[in-house]
Design a protein around this motif. Structure first.
Motif, mmCIF file in Angstrom:
data_model
loop_
_atom_site.group_PDB
_atom_site.id
_atom_site.type_symbol
_atom_site.label_atom_id
_atom_site.label_comp_id
_atom_site.label_asym_id
_atom_site.label_seq_id
_atom_site.Cartn_x
_atom_site.Cartn_y
_atom_site.Cartn_z
ATOM 1 N N ALA A 1 0.837 -1.199 -0.084
ATOM 2 C CA ALA A 1 -0.047 0.092 -0.017
ATOM 3 C C ALA A 1 0.806 1.400 0.072
ATOM 4 N N CYS A 2 1.952 1.338 0.709
ATOM 5 C CA CYS A 2 2.618 2.430 0.863
ATOM 6 C C CYS A 2 3.924 2.531 -0.234
ATOM 7 N N LYS A 3 4.301 1.315 -0.952
ATOM 8 C CA LYS A 3 5.203 1.138 -1.851
ATOM 9 C C LYS A 3 4.733 1.596 -3.168
ATOM 10 N N ILE A 4 3.489 1.572 -3.369
ATOM 11 C CA ILE A 4 2.953 1.730 -4.740
ATOM 12 C C ILE A 4 2.919 3.497 -5.016
ATOM 13 N N PRO A 5 2.788 4.274 -4.006
ATOM 14 C CA PRO A 5 2.985 6.056 -4.258
ATOM 15 C C PRO A 5 4.196 6.025 -4.758
ATOM 16 N N ASP A 6 5.311 5.664 -4.267
ATOM 17 C CA ASP A 6 6.669 5.820 -4.378
ATOM 18 C C ASP A 6 7.064 5.291 -5.777
ATOM 19 N N VAL A 7 6.513 4.113 -6.182
ATOM 20 C CA VAL A 7 7.163 3.672 -7.559
ATOM 21 C C VAL A 7 6.218 4.067 -8.804
ATOM 22 N N GLU A 8 5.055 4.572 -8.265
ATOM 23 C CA GLU A 8 3.799 4.930 -9.310
ATOM 24 C C GLU A 8 3.260 6.203 -8.938
ATOM 25 N N PRO A 9 4.187 7.272 -9.165
ATOM 26 C CA PRO A 9 3.759 8.604 -8.759
ATOM 27 C C PRO A 9 2.375 8.857 -9.111
ATOM 28 N N GLY A 10 1.458 9.698 -8.425
ATOM 29 C CA GLY A 10 0.356 10.091 -8.730
ATOM 30 C C GLY A 10 -0.898 8.957 -8.239
ATOM 31 N N MET A 11 -0.514 7.840 -7.985
ATOM 32 C CA MET A 11 -1.313 6.756 -7.884
ATOM 33 C C MET A 11 -1.200 6.210 -6.352
ATOM 34 N N GLY A 12 -2.431 5.994 -5.306
ATOM 35 C CA GLY A 12 -2.523 5.729 -4.256
ATOM 36 C C GLY A 12 -2.133 4.230 -4.140
ATOM 37 N N GLY A 13 -1.963 3.711 -2.986
ATOM 38 C CA GLY A 13 -1.691 2.401 -2.733
ATOM 39 C C GLY A 13 -3.105 1.418 -2.905
ATOM 40 N N GLY B 1 -7.013 -4.662 18.234
ATOM 41 C CA GLY B 1 -7.548 -3.378 17.872
ATOM 42 C C GLY B 1 -6.871 -2.358 17.394
ATOM 43 N N VAL B 2 -5.844 -2.248 18.296
ATOM 44 C CA VAL B 2 -4.883 -0.989 17.984
ATOM 45 C C VAL B 2 -4.039 -1.249 16.732
ATOM 46 N N ALA B 3 -3.807 -2.670 16.373
ATOM 47 C CA ALA B 3 -3.042 -2.983 15.258
ATOM 48 C C ALA B 3 -4.300 -2.734 14.015
ATOM 49 N N ALA B 4 -5.478 -3.003 14.401
ATOM 50 C CA ALA B 4 -6.538 -2.739 13.077
ATOM 51 C C ALA B 4 -6.550 -1.231 12.794
ATOM 52 N N ALA B 5 -6.561 -0.195 14.026
ATOM 53 C CA ALA B 5 -6.678 1.225 13.785
ATOM 54 C C ALA B 5 -5.394 1.535 12.980
ATOM 55 N N ASN B 6 -4.344 1.138 13.456
ATOM 56 C CA ASN B 6 -2.900 1.458 12.700
ATOM 57 C C ASN B 6 -2.942 0.919 11.014
ATOM 58 N N ALA B 7 -3.457 -0.334 10.963
ATOM 59 C CA ALA B 7 -3.344 -0.739 9.578
ATOM 60 C C ALA B 7 -4.466 0.164 8.760
ATOM 61 N N LEU B 8 -5.496 0.713 9.207
ATOM 62 C CA LEU B 8 -6.564 1.498 8.646
ATOM 63 C C LEU B 8 -5.736 2.821 8.315
ATOM 64 N N LYS B 9 -5.115 3.563 9.327
ATOM 65 C CA LYS B 9 -4.338 4.881 9.246
ATOM 66 C C LYS B 9 -3.194 4.519 7.921
ATOM 67 N N THR B 10 -2.792 3.529 8.002
ATOM 68 C CA THR B 10 -1.606 3.456 7.094
ATOM 69 C C THR B 10 -1.973 3.481 5.512
ATOM 70 N N ILE B 11 -3.226 2.640 5.583
ATOM 71 C CA ILE B 11 -3.882 2.385 4.278
ATOM 72 C C ILE B 11 -4.390 3.952 3.778
ATOM 73 N N VAL B 12 -5.158 4.458 4.614
ATOM 74 C CA VAL B 12 -5.760 5.808 4.153
ATOM 75 C C VAL B 12 -4.352 7.085 3.904
ATOM 76 N N ASP B 13 -3.457 6.789 4.897
ATOM 77 C CA ASP B 13 -2.444 7.738 4.670
ATOM 78 C C ASP B 13 -1.613 7.648 3.189
#
Length: 441
Positions: free
Chosen positions: A190-202, A242-254
């Motif tokens: 999810a976070c690698k995609i924006p780096d290798v494909e500028p303008g595209m979200g993960g 629960g905390v892991a799920a919240a952090n996962a969602l925040k990573t995905i959205v960010d």
């Protein structure tokens, strides 16, 4: 109201089953008019295409009141309180199961399946996808809303949905990214995609404040090993999972496409099908739109995989079921319609018309998989659908809203996930205490 009517000749209405020495089981109900209430939804649009076959075969006429989901729920809330209702059969989402069963507004289906004049011996209940029977149809067992020794069926799944991962095959191949099988791989991609494909979200995800943010959080909570409550109704949403799920969602959205923090399901799906994200994880119901050239720019470029594994497999259960209201006027004929639509034959007919199957055998059908190649993956995903990924209890509306509002603060205001979920747990316990869930402690 949409109306389908077929007038049969007397001979057609009294047809006997080939090779059998008994009367057509539909004959006593020929000429009956059923009124059914269903949502404006692709699965029920597919149902509309096969209803004429039911009417021609049975002599039972069907009138369909098809409404936008929220309007459907409002209308049902009114109709189910009448002494005599206008609807003989209704479609409902799983949230409504708790409300309708608790208010004694749905027929228990046991006596219909016990009636040899009504119950088709070839129906094959065991072929229905377990998680959906449990999630949508059964109440009275474990926790009140799951199967158990004392559970009983009040509805039948019809329009089953689960979560799968849709991904851009071309983007993954271009950059040598493996299709995620675990959550670590998912978040890394999810976070690698924006780096290798500028303008595209993960990954495009729901995130809007309220129900959408809650849904998105819960999508990750179950596979990462979490639950909202333990078996004694104590909130455990704020534990490590629960905390892991919240952090996962925040990573995905960010790491998602621009505007992700305000996405509902339609906006997230649109971002994926317009090439703004490399992944989308949500209901199987969106796949048809990704493959529609009139709506999508990614036709032929999308692969489908199981919801990645965290501590365990645990894809969502959602979609719709069908039930007979307690105040219906044509209950036996309504049961025959329910049984026909959810039979092996009916389920396959609706699926071939674009609906979502509720049977294992339908997903294994060669013709269906030839027409919709992604169906094989969807059938595999449904075997891991978790009927307890969210609690189906009368207090859930308040708790769900609080989770959604609080998670939105995590996503938009950088509220600490542990602090956020501690607050949710405290408020959820107060709601449950007021409702009497700790009476026996």
């Amino acid at each position: 109201m949409l109306s389908f009517k077929t007038i049969l000749t007397g001979a057609a209405a009294s047809v006997t089953l080939a090779g059998a020495g008994f009367a057509n089981p539909y004959a006593p109900y020929a000429g009956t008019t059923l009124v059914i209430n269903v949502p404006a939804h692709p699965h029920y649009n597919a149902m509309m295409k096969v209803l004429p076959a039911f009417m021609e075969e049975t002599g039972i006429e069907v009138e369909v009141d098809q409404l936008q989901y929220l309007k459907m729920r409002e209308r049902q809330t009114l109709e189910l309180t009448k002494d005599e209702g206008d609807y003989d059969m209704i479609a409902y989402v799983v949230f409504s199961k708790a409300d309708y069963v608790y208010a004694d507004q749905l027929e228990n289906l046991a006596r219909y399946f016990m009636n040899p004049a009504l119950a088709d011996p070839n129906y094959d209940q065991g072929d229905l996808i377990d998680g959906y029977v449990q999630n949508i149809g059964v109440a009275g067992g474990q926790k009140g809303y799951l199967p158990g020794q004392l559970g009983s069926a009040y509805g039948i799944p019809f329009g089953s949905e689960t979560s799968v991962l849709a991904y851009r095959k071309d983007i993954f191949e271009k950059h040598g990214i493996a299709v995620p099988e675990t959550y670590d791989q998912l978040l890394d991609a999810a976070c690698k995609i924006p780096d290798v494909e500028p303008g595209m979200g993960g990954m495009a995800s729901r995130a809007a404040s309220g129900h959408q943010a809650s849904h998105a959080f819960l999508l990750h909570l179950a596979p990462l090993g979490g639950r909202v409550f333990d078996d004694t109704w104590e909130p455990i949403i704020n534990n490590e999972a629960g905390v892991a799920a919240a952090n996962a969602l925040k990573t995905i959205v960010d790491c998602g496409p621009e505007g992700s923090q305000t996405f509902g399901p339609a906006e997230a799906a649109a971002a994926f099908q317009q090439g703004q994200a490399a992944m989308f994880m949500d209901s199987i119901a969106f796949a048809a739109g990704f493959e529609d050239p009139s709506k999508s720019t990614v036709v032929g470029k999308v692969g489908y995989a199981l919801h990645p594994q965290g501590v365990r497999r645990g894809s969502q259960t959602g979609g719709f079921g069908i039930a007979i209201p307690k105040n219906a006027q044509n209950k036996e004929a309504a049961f025959l319609l329910m049984q026909w639509l959810t039979s092996k034959k009916g389920d396959l007919m609706v699926a071939m018309a674009g609906g979502n199957p509720s049977r294992f055998s339908t997903y294994e059908n060669a013709d269906l998989n030839a027409k919709y190649p992604y169906s094989t993956t969807f059938g595999q995903a449904l075997q891991h659908a978790d009927p307890d990924w969210r609690p189906i209890i009368p207090t859930w509306g308040k708790i769900n809203a609080d989770i959604g509002t609080t998670m939105s603060q995590v996503l938009t205001e950088d509220l600490d996930p542990q602090e956020a979920l501690d607050g949710v747990a405290t408020r959820a316990r107060a709601i449950m205490d007021e409702a009497g869930y700790y009476t026996w402690q």
